[in-house]
Write an enzyme that holds these catalytic residues in place. Structure first.
Site, PDB file in Angstrom:
ATOM      1  N   VAL A  16       0.836  -1.208   0.000  1.00  0.00           N
ATOM      2  CA  VAL A  16       0.000   0.000   0.000  1.00  0.00           C
ATOM      3  C   VAL A  16       0.872   1.259   0.000  1.00  0.00           C
ATOM      4  CG1 VAL A  16      -1.719   1.303   1.321  1.00  0.00           C
ATOM      5  CG2 VAL A  16      -1.962  -1.176   1.069  1.00  0.00           C
ATOM      6  N   LYS A 107      -8.309  -0.874   8.695  1.00  0.00           N
ATOM      7  CA  LYS A 107      -9.683  -1.218   9.133  1.00  0.00           C
ATOM      8  C   LYS A 107      -9.704  -1.899  10.488  1.00  0.00           C
ATOM      9  CE  LYS A 107      -7.757  -3.970   6.104  1.00  0.00           C
ATOM     10  NZ  LYS A 107      -7.632  -4.556   4.822  1.00  0.00           N
ATOM     11  N   VAL A 134     -12.099   0.460   3.555  1.00  0.00           N
ATOM     12  CA  VAL A 134     -13.158  -0.441   3.075  1.00  0.00           C
ATOM     13  C   VAL A 134     -13.242  -0.373   1.551  1.00  0.00           C
ATOM     14  CG1 VAL A 134     -15.623  -1.021   3.196  1.00  0.00           C
ATOM     15  CG2 VAL A 134     -14.514   0.083   5.156  1.00  0.00           C
ATOM     16  N   LYS A 207     -14.447  -4.297   8.253  1.00  0.00           N
ATOM     17  CA  LYS A 207     -14.975  -3.332   7.279  1.00  0.00           C
ATOM     18  C   LYS A 207     -16.470  -3.099   7.512  1.00  0.00           C
ATOM     19  CE  LYS A 207     -11.521  -4.706   3.873  1.00  0.00           C
ATOM     20  NZ  LYS A 207     -11.230  -5.695   2.831  1.00  0.00           N
TER      21      LYS A 207
HETATM   22  N1  HSE Z   1      -7.138  -8.379   2.596  1.00  0.00           N
HETATM   23  C1  HSE Z   1      -8.058  -7.401   2.119  1.00  0.00           C
HETATM   24  C2  HSE Z   1      -8.941  -8.050   1.070  1.00  0.00           C
HETATM   25  C3  HSE Z   1      -7.303  -6.250   1.554  1.00  0.00           C
HETATM   26  O1  HSE Z   1      -8.614  -9.142   0.616  1.00  0.00           O
HETATM   27  O2  HSE Z   1      -9.956  -7.483   0.712  1.00  0.00           O
HETATM   28  C4  HSE Z   1      -8.134  -5.038   1.333  1.00  0.00           C
HETATM   29  O3  HSE Z   1      -8.681  -4.552   2.503  1.00  0.00           O
END
Ligand code: HSE
Length: 436
Positions: A16, A107, A134, A207
Protein backbone atom coordinates in the site's frame (compact mmCIF):
# COMPACT_ATOMS: atom_id res chain seq x y z
CA UNK A 1 1.65 26.21 -8.69
CA UNK A 2 3.15 28.64 -6.18
CA UNK A 3 1.81 27.34 -2.81
CA UNK A 4 4.20 25.18 -0.78
CA UNK A 5 3.75 21.44 -1.33
CA UNK A 6 1.74 19.39 1.16
CA UNK A 7 4.39 17.24 2.90
CA UNK A 8 3.28 13.68 3.51
CA UNK A 9 4.89 11.41 6.10
CA UNK A 10 4.30 7.83 5.03
CA UNK A 11 4.35 5.08 7.65
CA UNK A 12 5.06 1.78 5.91
CA UNK A 13 6.50 1.00 2.50
CA UNK A 14 4.71 -2.27 1.81
CA UNK A 15 2.26 -2.90 -1.04
CA UNK A 16 0.00 0.00 0.00
CA UNK A 17 2.76 2.45 0.93
CA UNK A 18 4.54 1.89 -2.38
CA UNK A 19 1.19 2.32 -4.15
CA UNK A 20 0.83 5.76 -2.54
CA UNK A 21 4.30 6.83 -3.72
CA UNK A 22 3.56 5.53 -7.21
CA UNK A 23 0.15 7.19 -7.57
CA UNK A 24 1.30 10.54 -6.13
CA UNK A 25 4.11 10.54 -8.64
CA UNK A 26 2.19 9.19 -11.65
CA UNK A 27 -0.75 11.57 -11.18
CA UNK A 28 1.18 14.48 -9.67
CA UNK A 29 -0.10 17.01 -12.15
CA UNK A 30 -3.77 16.04 -11.93
CA UNK A 31 -3.59 16.01 -8.13
CA UNK A 32 -1.92 19.43 -7.97
CA UNK A 33 -4.58 20.86 -10.29
CA UNK A 34 -7.24 19.58 -7.90
CA UNK A 35 -5.59 20.70 -4.66
CA UNK A 36 -3.95 23.93 -5.76
CA UNK A 37 -0.55 22.73 -4.52
CA UNK A 38 1.52 19.63 -5.02
CA UNK A 39 1.33 16.66 -2.66
CA UNK A 40 4.66 14.93 -2.04
CA UNK A 41 5.96 12.21 0.23
CA UNK A 42 8.91 13.81 1.99
CA UNK A 43 9.44 11.31 4.83
CA UNK A 44 8.73 7.60 5.17
CA UNK A 45 9.37 4.79 7.58
CA UNK A 46 10.10 1.16 6.76
CA UNK A 47 11.19 -1.76 8.88
CA UNK A 48 13.93 -2.56 6.40
CA UNK A 49 15.22 0.78 5.13
CA UNK A 50 17.64 -0.60 2.59
CA UNK A 51 15.40 -3.19 0.90
CA UNK A 52 15.01 -2.69 -2.85
CA UNK A 53 11.51 -1.58 -3.84
CA UNK A 54 9.57 -1.37 -7.09
CA UNK A 55 8.97 2.39 -6.89
CA UNK A 56 11.52 5.19 -6.95
CA UNK A 57 11.98 6.59 -3.46
CA UNK A 58 14.25 9.42 -4.60
CA UNK A 59 13.88 12.54 -2.47
CA UNK A 60 12.19 10.71 0.42
CA UNK A 61 13.96 10.59 3.75
CA UNK A 62 13.50 7.02 4.96
CA UNK A 63 13.98 5.95 8.57
CA UNK A 64 13.25 2.78 10.53
CA UNK A 65 11.59 4.53 13.45
CA UNK A 66 7.99 5.30 12.42
CA UNK A 67 7.48 7.55 15.45
CA UNK A 68 10.16 9.86 14.10
CA UNK A 69 8.01 10.40 11.00
CA UNK A 70 4.68 10.62 12.88
CA UNK A 71 6.11 13.38 15.09
CA UNK A 72 8.27 15.15 12.51
CA UNK A 73 7.91 18.92 12.54
CA UNK A 74 8.36 19.11 8.74
CA UNK A 75 5.50 16.77 7.93
CA UNK A 76 1.96 18.15 7.40
CA UNK A 77 -0.03 14.91 7.20
CA UNK A 78 0.56 11.28 8.10
CA UNK A 79 -0.42 8.29 6.00
CA UNK A 80 -0.55 5.16 8.15
CA UNK A 81 0.05 2.12 5.94
CA UNK A 82 1.55 -0.21 8.52
CA UNK A 83 -1.60 -2.10 9.50
CA UNK A 84 -2.25 -3.97 12.74
CA UNK A 85 -3.11 -2.49 16.11
CA UNK A 86 0.24 -1.66 17.65
CA UNK A 87 2.27 0.42 17.02
CA UNK A 88 -0.25 1.82 14.51
CA UNK A 89 -2.50 3.13 17.29
CA UNK A 90 0.34 4.86 19.14
CA UNK A 91 1.58 6.41 15.90
CA UNK A 92 -1.86 7.67 14.89
CA UNK A 93 -2.49 9.14 18.34
CA UNK A 94 0.97 10.75 18.39
CA UNK A 95 0.27 12.44 15.05
CA UNK A 96 -3.18 13.62 16.22
CA UNK A 97 -1.67 14.95 19.44
CA UNK A 98 0.68 17.08 17.33
CA UNK A 99 -2.25 18.40 15.31
CA UNK A 100 -1.43 16.38 12.19
CA UNK A 101 -4.26 14.94 10.11
CA UNK A 102 -4.05 11.20 9.54
CA UNK A 103 -5.03 9.12 6.53
CA UNK A 104 -5.27 5.42 7.23
CA UNK A 105 -6.19 2.20 5.45
CA UNK A 106 -6.23 0.36 8.76
CA UNK A 107 -9.68 -1.22 9.13
CA UNK A 108 -8.63 -3.41 12.07
CA UNK A 109 -7.42 -0.40 14.01
CA UNK A 110 -10.56 1.62 13.30
CA UNK A 111 -12.98 -1.26 13.94
CA UNK A 112 -11.38 -2.02 17.30
CA UNK A 113 -10.00 1.31 18.50
CA UNK A 114 -11.74 3.81 16.24
CA UNK A 115 -14.08 5.27 18.88
CA UNK A 116 -11.09 6.43 20.95
CA UNK A 117 -9.16 7.60 17.88
CA UNK A 118 -12.02 9.68 16.50
CA UNK A 119 -12.65 11.17 19.93
CA UNK A 120 -8.99 12.23 20.18
CA UNK A 121 -9.11 13.66 16.65
CA UNK A 122 -12.26 15.61 17.44
CA UNK A 123 -10.75 17.03 20.64
CA UNK A 124 -7.68 18.16 18.71
CA UNK A 125 -9.70 19.35 15.68
CA UNK A 126 -7.83 17.22 13.12
CA UNK A 127 -9.13 14.98 10.36
CA UNK A 128 -8.74 11.21 10.40
CA UNK A 129 -9.64 9.99 6.91
CA UNK A 130 -10.12 6.32 6.10
CA UNK A 131 -11.58 5.84 2.61
CA UNK A 132 -9.04 3.08 1.91
CA UNK A 133 -10.14 1.04 4.90
CA UNK A 134 -13.16 -0.44 3.07
CA UNK A 135 -13.50 -1.60 -0.51
CA UNK A 136 -9.95 -0.75 -1.66
CA UNK A 137 -10.31 1.88 -4.38
CA UNK A 138 -14.12 2.10 -4.21
CA UNK A 139 -15.16 5.46 -2.72
CA UNK A 140 -17.80 3.87 -0.51
CA UNK A 141 -17.07 5.91 2.61
CA UNK A 142 -17.58 9.17 0.77
CA UNK A 143 -20.67 7.78 -0.96
CA UNK A 144 -22.33 6.87 2.34
CA UNK A 145 -21.11 9.85 4.34
CA UNK A 146 -21.77 12.52 1.74
CA UNK A 147 -23.57 11.21 -1.33
CA UNK A 148 -26.33 9.51 0.68
CA UNK A 149 -26.55 12.12 3.44
CA UNK A 150 -30.19 12.79 2.50
CA UNK A 151 -31.22 9.19 3.21
CA UNK A 152 -32.00 7.02 6.15
CA UNK A 153 -29.88 4.03 5.18
CA UNK A 154 -31.84 0.84 5.78
CA UNK A 155 -29.39 -1.85 4.76
CA UNK A 156 -26.12 -2.61 3.09
CA UNK A 157 -24.61 -5.81 1.82
CA UNK A 158 -21.38 -6.37 0.07
CA UNK A 159 -18.50 -8.43 -1.08
CA UNK A 160 -15.91 -6.61 0.99
CA UNK A 161 -13.03 -9.04 1.14
CA UNK A 162 -11.15 -9.39 -2.13
CA UNK A 163 -9.20 -12.40 -0.96
CA UNK A 164 -12.32 -14.42 -0.13
CA UNK A 165 -13.93 -13.43 -3.40
CA UNK A 166 -10.79 -14.33 -5.32
CA UNK A 167 -10.57 -17.73 -3.64
CA UNK A 168 -14.27 -18.56 -4.12
CA UNK A 169 -14.07 -17.48 -7.76
CA UNK A 170 -10.99 -19.59 -8.43
CA UNK A 171 -12.60 -22.61 -6.74
CA UNK A 172 -15.84 -22.12 -8.60
CA UNK A 173 -14.67 -21.16 -12.09
CA UNK A 174 -11.30 -22.93 -12.32
CA UNK A 175 -11.73 -25.80 -9.88
CA UNK A 176 -8.63 -24.55 -8.04
CA UNK A 177 -7.98 -25.91 -4.54
CA UNK A 178 -8.56 -23.53 -1.62
CA UNK A 179 -4.89 -23.50 -0.56
CA UNK A 180 -3.62 -22.75 -4.09
CA UNK A 181 -6.08 -19.90 -4.57
CA UNK A 182 -5.08 -18.44 -1.18
CA UNK A 183 -1.39 -18.65 -2.10
CA UNK A 184 -2.13 -16.75 -5.34
CA UNK A 185 -4.08 -14.06 -3.43
CA UNK A 186 -1.08 -13.63 -1.11
CA UNK A 187 1.34 -13.41 -4.03
CA UNK A 188 -0.85 -10.77 -5.69
CA UNK A 189 -0.80 -8.62 -2.54
CA UNK A 190 -4.52 -8.96 -1.75
CA UNK A 191 -4.34 -10.86 1.52
CA UNK A 192 -3.75 -9.47 4.99
CA UNK A 193 -0.40 -10.01 6.72
CA UNK A 194 -2.23 -12.78 8.56
CA UNK A 195 -4.47 -14.34 5.88
CA UNK A 196 -6.65 -16.06 8.48
CA UNK A 197 -8.16 -12.57 8.92
CA UNK A 198 -9.38 -12.86 5.33
CA UNK A 199 -10.53 -16.46 5.18
CA UNK A 200 -12.11 -16.48 8.65
CA UNK A 201 -14.17 -13.37 7.85
CA UNK A 202 -12.46 -11.07 10.36
CA UNK A 203 -11.29 -8.54 7.76
CA UNK A 204 -14.82 -8.33 6.32
CA UNK A 205 -16.17 -7.88 9.85
CA UNK A 206 -13.73 -5.01 10.44
CA UNK A 207 -14.98 -3.33 7.28
CA UNK A 208 -18.62 -4.05 8.07
CA UNK A 209 -18.13 -2.42 11.49
CA UNK A 210 -16.96 0.77 9.78
CA UNK A 211 -19.73 0.74 7.17
CA UNK A 212 -22.49 0.15 9.73
CA UNK A 213 -21.19 2.95 11.91
CA UNK A 214 -21.26 5.56 9.15
CA UNK A 215 -24.48 4.20 7.62
CA UNK A 216 -26.53 4.06 10.83
CA UNK A 217 -24.75 6.61 13.03
CA UNK A 218 -23.79 4.05 15.66
CA UNK A 219 -20.44 3.71 17.46
CA UNK A 220 -17.97 1.23 15.99
CA UNK A 221 -19.11 -2.12 17.41
CA UNK A 222 -16.84 -4.87 16.11
CA UNK A 223 -17.55 -7.14 19.08
CA UNK A 224 -21.23 -7.30 18.06
CA UNK A 225 -20.62 -8.60 14.53
CA UNK A 226 -21.35 -12.31 13.92
CA UNK A 227 -18.34 -13.58 11.99
CA UNK A 228 -17.84 -16.65 9.82
CA UNK A 229 -15.37 -17.17 7.00
CA UNK A 230 -15.10 -19.35 3.91
CA UNK A 231 -13.09 -22.26 5.28
CA UNK A 232 -16.20 -24.45 5.50
CA UNK A 233 -17.15 -23.91 1.86
CA UNK A 234 -16.35 -27.14 0.00
CA UNK A 235 -16.02 -27.67 -3.77
CA UNK A 236 -19.10 -29.88 -3.44
CA UNK A 237 -21.16 -27.03 -1.95
CA UNK A 238 -20.03 -24.72 -4.74
CA UNK A 239 -21.11 -27.34 -7.29
CA UNK A 240 -24.47 -28.07 -5.67
CA UNK A 241 -25.21 -24.38 -5.13
CA UNK A 242 -24.58 -23.84 -8.84
CA UNK A 243 -26.88 -26.71 -9.75
CA UNK A 244 -29.58 -25.03 -7.64
CA UNK A 245 -28.96 -21.69 -9.41
CA UNK A 246 -26.83 -19.96 -6.74
CA UNK A 247 -23.27 -18.75 -6.24
CA UNK A 248 -21.48 -18.75 -2.89
CA UNK A 249 -20.09 -15.36 -1.91
CA UNK A 250 -18.66 -14.01 1.31
CA UNK A 251 -20.84 -11.07 2.32
CA UNK A 252 -20.87 -8.40 4.98
CA UNK A 253 -24.46 -7.56 5.85
CA UNK A 254 -25.90 -4.75 7.99
CA UNK A 255 -29.66 -4.23 8.22
CA UNK A 256 -32.02 -2.26 10.36
CA UNK A 257 -35.05 -4.35 11.34
CA UNK A 258 -37.92 -3.88 13.81
CA UNK A 259 -36.07 -6.22 16.17
CA UNK A 260 -32.72 -4.39 16.01
CA UNK A 261 -29.69 -4.12 13.79
CA UNK A 262 -28.22 -7.17 12.05
CA UNK A 263 -24.45 -7.20 11.73
CA UNK A 264 -23.02 -10.32 10.16
CA UNK A 265 -20.25 -11.48 7.84
CA UNK A 266 -20.44 -15.00 6.38
CA UNK A 267 -20.43 -17.16 3.29
CA UNK A 268 -23.81 -16.74 1.62
CA UNK A 269 -25.71 -18.30 -1.26
CA UNK A 270 -26.85 -15.62 -3.73
CA UNK A 271 -29.13 -16.35 -6.72
CA UNK A 272 -27.02 -16.43 -9.87
CA UNK A 273 -29.00 -13.66 -11.59
CA UNK A 274 -28.25 -11.07 -8.86
CA UNK A 275 -25.49 -8.50 -9.19
CA UNK A 276 -23.56 -9.84 -6.19
CA UNK A 277 -23.38 -13.29 -7.80
CA UNK A 278 -21.66 -11.85 -10.85
CA UNK A 279 -18.84 -10.05 -9.04
CA UNK A 280 -15.74 -12.19 -9.39
CA UNK A 281 -12.06 -12.22 -8.52
CA UNK A 282 -10.64 -9.50 -6.30
CA UNK A 283 -13.54 -7.19 -7.17
CA UNK A 284 -15.72 -5.87 -4.37
CA UNK A 285 -19.30 -4.63 -4.57
CA UNK A 286 -21.34 -2.84 -1.97
CA UNK A 287 -25.11 -2.48 -2.31
CA UNK A 288 -26.73 0.26 -0.25
CA UNK A 289 -30.43 0.69 0.42
CA UNK A 290 -31.51 4.26 1.18
CA UNK A 291 -35.09 5.29 1.86
CA UNK A 292 -34.93 8.05 -0.75
CA UNK A 293 -32.56 6.75 -3.40
CA UNK A 294 -33.57 3.07 -3.29
CA UNK A 295 -30.78 0.63 -4.01
CA UNK A 296 -27.40 1.70 -5.35
CA UNK A 297 -24.29 -0.36 -6.00
CA UNK A 298 -20.60 0.44 -6.01
CA UNK A 299 -18.16 -1.86 -7.75
CA UNK A 300 -14.40 -1.99 -8.17
CA UNK A 301 -11.05 -3.35 -7.05
CA UNK A 302 -11.21 -4.08 -3.35
CA UNK A 303 -7.55 -4.80 -2.69
CA UNK A 304 -4.10 -4.27 -4.14
CA UNK A 305 -1.56 -1.47 -3.88
CA UNK A 306 -2.73 0.95 -6.56
CA UNK A 307 -6.46 0.58 -5.85
CA UNK A 308 -5.91 1.20 -2.14
CA UNK A 309 -3.57 4.09 -2.92
CA UNK A 310 -6.29 5.63 -5.09
CA UNK A 311 -8.47 5.94 -1.98
CA UNK A 312 -5.60 7.18 0.22
CA UNK A 313 -4.69 9.86 -2.26
CA UNK A 314 -8.33 10.98 -2.47
CA UNK A 315 -8.23 11.40 1.31
CA UNK A 316 -4.99 13.38 1.01
CA UNK A 317 -6.76 15.69 -1.43
CA UNK A 318 -9.61 16.17 1.09
CA UNK A 319 -7.14 16.79 3.90
CA UNK A 320 -5.18 19.30 1.83
CA UNK A 321 -8.34 21.21 0.98
CA UNK A 322 -9.51 21.31 4.59
CA UNK A 323 -6.15 22.21 6.19
CA UNK A 324 -6.39 25.39 8.20
CA UNK A 325 -10.20 25.48 8.07
CA UNK A 326 -12.39 25.41 11.17
CA UNK A 327 -12.84 21.76 12.24
CA UNK A 328 -16.51 22.46 13.04
CA UNK A 329 -17.09 22.73 9.30
CA UNK A 330 -15.43 19.42 8.43
CA UNK A 331 -17.58 16.50 7.33
CA UNK A 332 -17.92 14.44 10.56
CA UNK A 333 -15.54 11.48 10.42
CA UNK A 334 -18.31 8.95 11.15
CA UNK A 335 -20.88 10.81 9.01
CA UNK A 336 -23.06 11.92 11.94
CA UNK A 337 -22.29 14.67 14.44
CA UNK A 338 -20.41 13.01 17.31
CA UNK A 339 -23.07 14.08 19.84
CA UNK A 340 -25.76 12.44 17.68
CA UNK A 341 -24.26 8.96 17.46
CA UNK A 342 -26.62 6.40 19.06
CA UNK A 343 -25.97 2.95 20.46
CA UNK A 344 -28.32 0.66 18.52
CA UNK A 345 -29.31 -2.74 19.77
CA UNK A 346 -27.63 -5.43 17.69
CA UNK A 347 -29.57 -8.68 17.23
CA UNK A 348 -28.19 -12.03 18.32
CA UNK A 349 -27.59 -14.27 15.30
CA UNK A 350 -30.11 -16.73 16.75
CA UNK A 351 -32.91 -14.24 16.12
CA UNK A 352 -31.90 -13.25 12.60
CA UNK A 353 -34.38 -14.36 9.95
CA UNK A 354 -33.04 -15.66 6.64
CA UNK A 355 -33.31 -18.50 4.18
CA UNK A 356 -30.84 -21.38 4.56
CA UNK A 357 -28.99 -23.91 2.46
CA UNK A 358 -28.51 -27.31 4.03
CA UNK A 359 -26.49 -30.14 2.50
CA UNK A 360 -26.50 -33.53 4.15
CA UNK A 361 -24.52 -36.59 3.22
CA UNK A 362 -26.64 -39.68 3.75
CA UNK A 363 -26.54 -43.42 3.32
CA UNK A 364 -28.50 -44.42 0.24
CA UNK A 365 -31.59 -45.91 1.93
CA UNK A 366 -35.35 -45.66 1.42
CA UNK A 367 -37.10 -43.01 3.54
CA UNK A 368 -34.10 -40.69 3.86
CA UNK A 369 -35.66 -37.77 2.02
CA UNK A 370 -38.95 -38.19 3.86
CA UNK A 371 -37.23 -38.14 7.27
CA UNK A 372 -35.37 -34.93 6.49
CA UNK A 373 -38.33 -33.12 4.97
CA UNK A 374 -40.55 -34.25 7.88
CA UNK A 375 -38.24 -32.58 10.38
CA UNK A 376 -38.38 -29.36 8.40
CA UNK A 377 -42.17 -29.58 8.15
CA UNK A 378 -42.55 -30.23 11.92
CA UNK A 379 -40.69 -26.98 12.54
CA UNK A 380 -42.78 -25.11 9.99
CA UNK A 381 -39.81 -24.65 7.67
CA UNK A 382 -40.88 -24.68 4.10
CA UNK A 383 -38.62 -26.00 1.33
CA UNK A 384 -38.02 -23.68 -1.62
CA UNK A 385 -35.75 -26.03 -3.58
CA UNK A 386 -34.37 -29.52 -3.15
CA UNK A 387 -31.69 -31.54 -4.93
CA UNK A 388 -30.55 -35.10 -4.46
CA UNK A 389 -27.24 -36.21 -5.94
CA UNK A 390 -27.27 -39.91 -6.66
CA UNK A 391 -24.48 -41.96 -5.09
CA UNK A 392 -21.68 -43.23 -7.34
CA UNK A 393 -19.69 -46.43 -6.89
CA UNK A 394 -21.06 -47.21 -3.46
CA UNK A 395 -20.43 -43.70 -2.15
CA UNK A 396 -22.97 -41.83 -0.03
CA UNK A 397 -25.69 -39.66 -1.54
CA UNK A 398 -26.12 -35.95 -0.97
CA UNK A 399 -29.33 -34.10 -0.24
CA UNK A 400 -29.42 -30.31 -0.44
CA UNK A 401 -32.34 -28.03 0.37
CA UNK A 402 -32.97 -24.31 0.30
CA UNK A 403 -35.46 -23.30 2.97
CA UNK A 404 -37.90 -20.43 3.29
CA UNK A 405 -37.09 -17.47 5.56
CA UNK A 406 -36.82 -18.79 9.08
CA UNK A 407 -35.40 -17.56 12.39
CA UNK A 408 -31.92 -18.96 12.90
CA UNK A 409 -32.77 -20.70 16.18
CA UNK A 410 -35.55 -22.67 14.44
CA UNK A 411 -33.24 -23.72 11.62
CA UNK A 412 -30.63 -24.76 14.20
CA UNK A 413 -33.20 -26.96 15.91
CA UNK A 414 -33.93 -28.63 12.57
CA UNK A 415 -30.22 -29.13 12.03
CA UNK A 416 -29.87 -30.74 15.44
CA UNK A 417 -32.68 -33.19 14.69
CA UNK A 418 -31.32 -33.97 11.21
CA UNK A 419 -27.91 -34.74 12.69
CA UNK A 420 -29.50 -37.34 14.94
CA UNK A 421 -31.01 -39.32 12.05
CA UNK A 422 -29.25 -42.70 11.87
CA UNK A 423 -28.40 -42.56 8.17
CA UNK A 424 -26.94 -39.03 8.23
CA UNK A 425 -23.14 -38.74 8.01
CA UNK A 426 -21.17 -36.09 9.85
CA UNK A 427 -20.49 -34.16 6.65
CA UNK A 428 -23.20 -31.45 6.89
CA UNK A 429 -22.95 -27.98 5.36
CA UNK A 430 -25.17 -25.02 6.12
CA UNK A 431 -25.04 -21.46 4.80
CA UNK A 432 -27.46 -18.57 4.82
CA UNK A 433 -29.13 -17.53 1.59
CA UNK A 434 -29.79 -13.86 0.73
CA UNK A 435 -31.71 -12.20 -2.08
CA UNK A 436 -30.30 -8.64 -2.23
N1 HSE B 1 -7.14 -8.38 2.60
C1 HSE B 1 -8.06 -7.40 2.12
C2 HSE B 1 -8.94 -8.05 1.07
C3 HSE B 1 -7.30 -6.25 1.55
O1 HSE B 1 -8.61 -9.14 0.62
O2 HSE B 1 -9.96 -7.48 0.71
C4 HSE B 1 -8.13 -5.04 1.33
O3 HSE B 1 -8.68 -4.55 2.50
Amino acid sequence: MSAAPLRVGLLGLGTVGQGVVRILSRNAEEIARRVGRSVVVTHASARDVSRAREVSLAGIEIVADAMQVAAHADVDVIVEAIGGLSPAKELVLAAIERGKPVVTANKALLALQGNAIFEAAQRRGVMVAFEASVGGGIPVIKAIREGLAGNRIEALAGIINGTCNYILTQMSEKGQAFEDALADAQRLGYAEADPTFDVEGVDAAHKLTILASIAFGMPLSFDKVSVEGITKVTPQDIKIARALGYRIKHLGIAKRTQAGVELRAHATLVPEDRLLAKVDGVLNTILLQGNAVGQIGLYGRGAGGDATASAIVADLVDVARALGSDARHHVPALAFQPASMCELSVMALDDVVSAHYLRVTVADEPGVLKAITSILAELDISIEAILQKEPHDGADASVAVITSQVPEHRFNEALKRVRQLPFVRQDISRFRVEYF
